[in-house]
Design a protein around this motif. Sequence first.
Motif, PDB file in Angstrom:
ATOM      1  N   LEU A  45      47.366  40.784  36.259  1.00  0.00           N
ATOM      2  CA  LEU A  45      47.713  40.074  35.028  1.00  0.00           C
ATOM      3  C   LEU A  45      47.072  40.720  33.813  1.00  0.00           C
ATOM      4  O   LEU A  45      47.562  40.577  32.696  1.00  0.00           O
ATOM      5  CB  LEU A  45      47.264  38.610  35.129  1.00  0.00           C
ATOM      6  N   GLU A  49      41.606  34.439  38.876  1.00  0.00           N
ATOM      7  CA  GLU A  49      42.997  34.075  38.615  1.00  0.00           C
ATOM      8  C   GLU A  49      43.463  34.510  37.234  1.00  0.00           C
ATOM      9  O   GLU A  49      44.665  34.624  36.984  1.00  0.00           O
ATOM     10  CB  GLU A  49      43.184  32.571  38.770  1.00  0.00           C
ATOM     11  N   LYS A  50      42.548  34.756  36.311  1.00  0.00           N
ATOM     12  CA  LYS A  50      42.923  35.235  34.988  1.00  0.00           C
ATOM     13  C   LYS A  50      43.296  36.710  35.004  1.00  0.00           C
ATOM     14  O   LYS A  50      43.948  37.200  34.086  1.00  0.00           O
ATOM     15  CB  LYS A  50      41.784  35.002  33.996  1.00  0.00           C
ATOM     16  N   TYR A  51      42.851  37.441  36.018  1.00  0.00           N
ATOM     17  CA  TYR A  51      43.047  38.881  36.098  1.00  0.00           C
ATOM     18  C   TYR A  51      44.078  39.290  37.144  1.00  0.00           C
ATOM     19  O   TYR A  51      44.746  40.307  36.988  1.00  0.00           O
ATOM     20  CB  TYR A  51      41.723  39.572  36.440  1.00  0.00           C
ATOM     21  N   LEU A  52      44.164  38.487  38.200  1.00  0.00           N
ATOM     22  CA  LEU A  52      44.988  38.877  39.343  1.00  0.00           C
ATOM     23  C   LEU A  52      45.696  37.653  39.902  1.00  0.00           C
ATOM     24  O   LEU A  52      45.048  36.642  40.210  1.00  0.00           O
ATOM     25  CB  LEU A  52      44.105  39.510  40.419  1.00  0.00           C
ATOM     26  N   ASP A  53      47.000  37.734  40.019  1.00  0.00           N
ATOM     27  CA  ASP A  53      47.778  36.639  40.592  1.00  0.00           C
ATOM     28  C   ASP A  53      47.805  36.802  42.106  1.00  0.00           C
ATOM     29  O   ASP A  53      48.394  37.749  42.616  1.00  0.00           O
ATOM     30  CB  ASP A  53      49.193  36.658  40.017  1.00  0.00           C
ATOM     31  N   PRO A  56      48.994  34.408  44.765  1.00  0.00           N
ATOM     32  CA  PRO A  56      49.577  33.126  45.156  1.00  0.00           C
ATOM     33  C   PRO A  56      49.080  32.709  46.531  1.00  0.00           C
ATOM     34  O   PRO A  56      49.031  33.529  47.459  1.00  0.00           O
ATOM     35  CB  PRO A  56      51.087  33.405  45.177  1.00  0.00           C
ATOM     36  N   GLY A 104      48.151  41.307  45.560  1.00  0.00           N
ATOM     37  CA  GLY A 104      48.363  40.488  44.385  1.00  0.00           C
ATOM     38  C   GLY A 104      49.164  41.186  43.296  1.00  0.00           C
ATOM     39  O   GLY A 104      49.726  42.271  43.489  1.00  0.00           O
ATOM     40  N   ARG A 105      49.188  40.541  42.131  1.00  0.00           N
ATOM     41  CA  ARG A 105      49.898  41.085  40.969  1.00  0.00           C
ATOM     42  C   ARG A 105      48.953  41.084  39.777  1.00  0.00           C
ATOM     43  O   ARG A 105      48.517  40.021  39.319  1.00  0.00           O
ATOM     44  CB  ARG A 105      51.141  40.236  40.659  1.00  0.00           C
ATOM     45  N   ASP A 121      35.698  34.597  44.709  1.00  0.00           N
ATOM     46  CA  ASP A 121      36.552  35.402  43.822  1.00  0.00           C
ATOM     47  C   ASP A 121      36.171  36.877  43.888  1.00  0.00           C
ATOM     48  O   ASP A 121      37.040  37.753  43.913  1.00  0.00           O
ATOM     49  CB  ASP A 121      36.412  34.922  42.375  1.00  0.00           C
TER      50      ASP A 121
END
Length: 397
Positions: free
Chosen positions: A261, A274-278, A280, A258-259, A248
Amino acid sequence: MYRVLAIIIALELTASNMAPGWHSPLAAAQAASSAKSNERANYVGDSACQSCHGDKVGTFHQTAHYLTSSAPDSKSILGSFTPDANILKTSNPSLFFRMDDKDTGFFQTAVAGTPPHTNERTERFAVVVGSGDKGQTYLYWNDDQLFQLPVSYWKDLGWVNSPGYRDGFANFDRAIIPRCLECHATYFAALPPPSNRYRTTGFSLGITCEKCHGPGREHVELETAKPGSGTSSAILNPAQFTRERQMDLCAWCHAGHGRPLLPTFSYLPNNPLEKYLDLPPPDPNAPLDVHGNQVELLKRSRCFISSSMTCLTCHDVHRTQHDLAEFSQKCLGCHKPDSATFSKSNHPVTSNCIDCHMPKQETNLIVFNWNGKTLKPQMRSHLIKAYSAAGTPASNQ
């Protein structure tokens, strides 16, 4: 560390389509987070690390991570400012760029027209992005907004049009969004809208110790009070993270743009990214560009799938590593000759596994329009495989 170029190109349309009054929920969160006056109070900077970790900090400050952004000076800007060498001609005979080193700073000027009837636009270098190992691009402030300058530097070419810029045009309008800076700096306080607005003081350039080890104030206070006491060090050590958290930390900047979050720069190491940055997962059959997808390419490799390796298995981020023989010893640690993991019994053992099994390939994310040509730099692939002579994967070994 030239990743900002790819991010800028990939997200240019998104950034340019944001109306001046546009204000997403994420942007609101960014502004609220940035308004906190003590948001960086627990960060102490690399100078606080040097008294105990001087040797390691010294070698780290020579790495591409640390040098991935810096203040402009005669050493950090690698392009030449000497007469004639400071000129970039374009395909437009009525347009050229001039780079100047003055007592008041470093400047890029676009000169359009035919003498004596010319128009000029000049902007000051504010941030150098890129270690120069491959190249650099440059940013400038317009009040409290950051933009990319139209001329970059590439090691093999010298001054060039910034990637994605059309040859023969003077473009000063490419906005630098927070996600670009998150991978090329330790901290900027984002103040949207617009998307490229930041606090002009208090930012931290380069990747510093606390980017990966977390805020260090408590650690410094503990060690100052009771050095070597054996109590909790109050600092993060990525080498002790689980495999997932190690990956990570690297994926934060080496797995695509990414996107976001949560507010940019709010991620703390050893937390689920994954809690901060999407990010996929890509289609397993889709090709991945060699630039900016190091983590995803590595995860497709049989070496990764069949082992517990992470990026830190091969990379020592505290020092510069260019010795392919040294990297190859990492390969031979698992793929021992005359063992089942050395798939070809007659395969010669050499000091360079890397060029064959992790070849350099052209990227489509950094493209120069220069001197009437389209040029694509080469990057090291992190998809570890057997490759054909043409550089395409031949098998999954």
